[in-house]
Motif scaffolding. Structure first.
Motif, short mmCIF file in Angstrom:
data_model
loop_
_atom_site.label_atom_id
_atom_site.label_comp_id
_atom_site.label_asym_id
_atom_site.label_seq_id
_atom_site.Cartn_x
_atom_site.Cartn_y
_atom_site.Cartn_z
N VAL A 1 0.96 -1.29 -0.03
CA VAL A 1 0.04 0.05 -0.23
C VAL A 1 0.81 1.20 -0.24
N HIS A 2 2.23 1.22 0.32
CA HIS A 2 2.97 2.27 0.40
C HIS A 2 4.20 1.80 0.27
N VAL A 3 5.24 2.30 -0.67
CA VAL A 3 6.57 2.14 -1.21
C VAL A 3 7.43 3.35 -0.85
N GLN A 4 8.39 3.32 -0.10
CA GLN A 4 9.30 4.28 0.04
C GLN A 4 10.74 3.52 -0.23
N ALA A 5 11.78 4.29 -0.58
CA ALA A 5 13.22 3.78 -0.66
C ALA A 5 14.26 4.45 0.04
#
Length: 244
Positions: free
Chosen positions: A225-229
């Protein structure tokens, strides 16, 4: 199993070499440690203001020009340092010369950075290598960084769900558009274990963001539901056109 055995052999071999040949700092070459405190403190850190989306340096608060025109799929990219000086030397030593011991101080830097700047996440996921490249190198440097970062940050780690389903050529000599095409549809989520999860994607270097974008697309397709790197390093000043 293959990576575990190869990693154990490399760690044993590295310890043996340390006994025979005392370690020299990969930055300044002084004897005593593979990365001395002075060189670690000399990393060219990424500091605000940065684009809240892609993490590029900006001159004022708010989205950069490229993110206003062509926003990324991934929610956020952050990096600890610029890919130059001792940061570059340390990453090259880890990635290409088997200095696996460097994963600990570098992963610690990433954990500290994440605690300061990033949004809450449920699980840490490293950018995977294709099985062919993994056999050649014997380890995945992104996975080593992710393990140490997750351990120090107290976060769960998933190294199995996101996979690289086809081999790709090295991104080093490719331009931005070629990088994007090279990794398009190269990743997939093996099952639904990341469905509903907020994912922190880990890699060593961000250049154009193409690999991170391709991974994010696979993670979203797998139900995240949420992807950050978060990367240890990034190329400096990429503001030259749409995100590719």
């Amino acid at each position: 199993m293959m990576e575990t055995w190869g990693l154990q052999w490399r760690q044993w071999h590295s310890r043996l070499l340390d006994l025979l040949f005392p370690p020299r700092c990969v930055g300044c070459h002084r004897v005593g440690a593979w990365l001395c405190a002075d060189c670690l403190n000399a990393f060219p850190l990424v500091t605000p203001p940065v684009c809240p989306r892609c993490g590029d340096a900006v001159t004022s608060n708010g989205l950069c020009r490229r993110c206003r025109v062509s926003p990324l799929q991934i929610e956020m990219i952050r990096s600890v340092a610029y890919f130059e000086g001792p940061a570059r030397e340390a990453l090259h030593a880890l990635k290409y010369h088997g200095r696996l011991v460097l994963a600990e101080p570098l992963g610690s830097l990433m954990a500290t950075h994440w605690r300061r700047y990033a949004d809450p996440v449920d699980v840490v996921v490293p950018v995977p290598l294709h099985v062919t490249r993994l056999r050649e190198r014997g380890y995945n440097q992104a996975a080593l960084l992710a393990r140490e970062m997750a351990r120090q940050a107290g976060l769960p780690l998933d190294e199995r769900t996101l996979t690289r389903q086809r081999a790709t050529v090295s991104q080093v000599d490719l331009n931005a558009q070629q990088r994007k095409e090279n990794v398009h549809a190269a990743f997939r989520c093996a099952d639904g274990r990341l469905a509903g999860q907020r994912v922190l994607l880990i890699d060593d270097v961000c250049t154009t963001g193409a690999t991170l974008e391709a991974c994010a697309a696979a993670l979203y397709a797998g139900g995240a539901v949420h992807v950050q790197a978060l990367t240890l390093a990034r190329a400096r000043y990429r503001q030259s056109g749409p995100h590719t």
